[in-house]
Design a protein around this motif. Sequence first.
Motif, PDB file in Angstrom:
ATOM      1  N   ALA A 128       0.830  -1.209   0.000  1.00 49.96           N
ATOM      2  CA  ALA A 128       0.000   0.000   0.000  1.00 49.96           C
ATOM      3  C   ALA A 128       0.860   1.254   0.000  1.00 49.96           C
ATOM      4  O   ALA A 128       0.561   2.224  -0.696  1.00 49.96           O
ATOM      5  N   ALA A 129       1.942   1.223   0.773  1.00 45.90           N
ATOM      6  CA  ALA A 129       2.832   2.389   0.814  1.00 45.90           C
ATOM      7  C   ALA A 129       3.483   2.635  -0.545  1.00 45.90           C
ATOM      8  O   ALA A 129       3.619   3.782  -0.970  1.00 45.90           O
ATOM      9  N   ILE A 130       3.864   1.572  -1.232  1.00 48.05           N
ATOM     10  CA  ILE A 130       4.556   1.731  -2.510  1.00 48.05           C
ATOM     11  C   ILE A 130       3.575   1.972  -3.651  1.00 48.05           C
ATOM     12  O   ILE A 130       3.614   3.011  -4.317  1.00 48.05           O
ATOM     13  N   VAL A 131       2.697   1.027  -3.898  1.00 49.84           N
ATOM     14  CA  VAL A 131       1.791   1.105  -5.043  1.00 49.84           C
ATOM     15  C   VAL A 131       0.719   2.169  -4.826  1.00 49.84           C
ATOM     16  O   VAL A 131       0.370   2.911  -5.753  1.00 49.84           O
ATOM     17  N   GLY A 132       0.204   2.274  -3.608  1.00 51.42           N
ATOM     18  CA  GLY A 132      -0.822   3.286  -3.326  1.00 51.42           C
ATOM     19  C   GLY A 132      -0.300   4.696  -3.480  1.00 51.42           C
ATOM     20  O   GLY A 132      -0.971   5.563  -4.040  1.00 51.42           O
ATOM     21  N   THR A 133       0.916   4.940  -3.005  1.00 57.17           N
ATOM     22  CA  THR A 133       1.499   6.276  -3.131  1.00 57.17           C
ATOM     23  C   THR A 133       1.800   6.586  -4.588  1.00 57.17           C
ATOM     24  O   THR A 133       1.579   7.715  -5.046  1.00 57.17           O
ATOM     25  N   LEU A 134       2.306   5.605  -5.335  1.00 56.12           N
ATOM     26  CA  LEU A 134       2.589   5.817  -6.753  1.00 56.12           C
ATOM     27  C   LEU A 134       1.312   6.128  -7.536  1.00 56.12           C
ATOM     28  O   LEU A 134       1.261   7.083  -8.316  1.00 56.12           O
ATOM     29  N   GLY A 135       0.268   5.342  -7.327  1.00 55.66           N
ATOM     30  CA  GLY A 135      -1.006   5.593  -7.999  1.00 55.66           C
ATOM     31  C   GLY A 135      -1.604   6.930  -7.610  1.00 55.66           C
ATOM     32  O   GLY A 135      -2.152   7.651  -8.453  1.00 55.66           O
ATOM     33  N   PHE A 136      -1.496   7.274  -6.335  1.00 51.80           N
ATOM     34  CA  PHE A 136      -1.991   8.570  -5.866  1.00 51.80           C
ATOM     35  C   PHE A 136      -1.239   9.709  -6.543  1.00 51.80           C
ATOM     36  O   PHE A 136      -1.845  10.684  -6.997  1.00 51.80           O
ATOM     37  N   ALA A 137       0.076   9.589  -6.637  1.00 49.66           N
ATOM     38  CA  ALA A 137       0.879  10.637  -7.269  1.00 49.66           C
ATOM     39  C   ALA A 137       0.515  10.793  -8.746  1.00 49.66           C
ATOM     40  O   ALA A 137       0.390  11.919  -9.245  1.00 49.66           O
ATOM     41  N   ILE A 138       0.325   9.682  -9.435  1.00 48.06           N
ATOM     42  CA  ILE A 138      -0.044   9.745 -10.849  1.00 48.06           C
ATOM     43  C   ILE A 138      -1.417  10.385 -11.017  1.00 48.06           C
ATOM     44  O   ILE A 138      -1.603  11.277 -11.850  1.00 48.06           O
ATOM     45  N   GLY A 139      -2.388   9.936 -10.242  1.00 43.47           N
ATOM     46  CA  GLY A 139      -3.754  10.472 -10.350  1.00 43.47           C
ATOM     47  C   GLY A 139      -3.847  11.949 -10.021  1.00 43.47           C
ATOM     48  O   GLY A 139      -4.505  12.715 -10.733  1.00 43.47           O
ATOM     49  N   THR A 140      -3.185  12.380  -8.962  1.00 42.57           N
ATOM     50  CA  THR A 140      -3.253  13.805  -8.601  1.00 42.57           C
ATOM     51  C   THR A 140      -2.454  14.656  -9.573  1.00 42.57           C
ATOM     52  O   THR A 140      -2.840  15.791  -9.847  1.00 42.57           O
ATOM     53  N   ALA A 141      -1.363  14.125 -10.108  1.00 40.56           N
ATOM     54  CA  ALA A 141      -0.589  14.887 -11.108  1.00 40.56           C
ATOM     55  C   ALA A 141      -1.410  15.096 -12.379  1.00 40.56           C
ATOM     56  O   ALA A 141      -1.449  16.211 -12.920  1.00 40.56           O
ATOM     57  N   VAL A 142      -2.087  14.052 -12.832  1.00 37.43           N
ATOM     58  CA  VAL A 142      -2.935  14.185 -14.021  1.00 37.43           C
ATOM     59  C   VAL A 142      -4.077  15.163 -13.751  1.00 37.43           C
ATOM     60  O   VAL A 142      -4.436  15.981 -14.608  1.00 37.43           O
ATOM     61  N   ARG A 143      -4.631  15.102 -12.571  1.00 35.46           N
ATOM     62  CA  ARG A 143      -5.723  16.017 -12.203  1.00 35.46           C
ATOM     63  C   ARG A 143      -5.263  17.467 -12.197  1.00 35.46           C
ATOM     64  O   ARG A 143      -5.970  18.352 -12.688  1.00 35.46           O
ATOM     65  N   ARG A 144      -4.074  17.719 -11.690  1.00 35.34           N
ATOM     66  CA  ARG A 144      -3.558  19.094 -11.683  1.00 35.34           C
ATOM     67  C   ARG A 144      -3.202  19.571 -13.080  1.00 35.34           C
ATOM     68  O   ARG A 144      -3.394  20.739 -13.406  1.00 35.34           O
ATOM     69  N   ILE A 145      -2.672  18.691 -13.902  1.00 37.66           N
ATOM     70  CA  ILE A 145      -2.293  19.077 -15.255  1.00 37.66           C
ATOM     71  C   ILE A 145      -3.523  19.390 -16.099  1.00 37.66           C
ATOM     72  O   ILE A 145      -3.542  20.364 -16.847  1.00 37.66           O
ATOM     73  N   THR A 146      -4.557  18.560 -15.966  1.00 34.74           N
ATOM     74  CA  THR A 146      -5.762  18.744 -16.783  1.00 34.74           C
ATOM     75  C   THR A 146      -6.683  19.846 -16.272  1.00 34.74           C
ATOM     76  O   THR A 146      -7.617  20.223 -16.944  1.00 34.74           O
ATOM     77  N   GLY A 147      -6.410  20.328 -15.091  1.00 37.50           N
ATOM     78  CA  GLY A 147      -7.169  21.481 -14.666  1.00 37.50           C
ATOM     79  C   GLY A 147      -7.937  21.314 -13.452  1.00 37.50           C
ATOM     80  O   GLY A 147      -8.707  21.963 -12.956  1.00 37.50           O
TER      81      GLY A 147
END
Length: 138
Positions: free
Chosen positions: A119-138
Amino acid sequence: MVPVDTRTLLLGEDRKRARQWSIGAGILFVASISYFAVVRTVGFPQIHLLLWWQGYAVLLTGFVAVQAYSNGGIGVSWLLVFAAVAGVILNYGGIALTMGRPGLLRLIGYAIIGSAVAAAIVGTLGFAIGTAVRRITG
């Protein structure tokens, strides 16, 4: 940078969605434990190889990224991965460590520790990807 309180960071922006994703984590746990119990018992090597560690990790990372994109909440991201990996470990846990099925308490310990690490590894990675895409797209 926008200041965020701890509750929003852990659960996301919408509490109702956080509850829905938490229920989804419970469903994911049941699906994971059931799927891997069937695979272990019956043995479907073609399907099983597609969803083993690498494929399963990529699938979970994508699933968590969708959750993080839709609502945020790193705690919910960790919960989703914890539930999914716990099902795998409860079916296969300890075999490589003990060369056989461990006792119930040891198996639960392996599941808790292994799921928390995943959870610490995969959950943090998925969270980072999802929030980065959300910030980039607006």
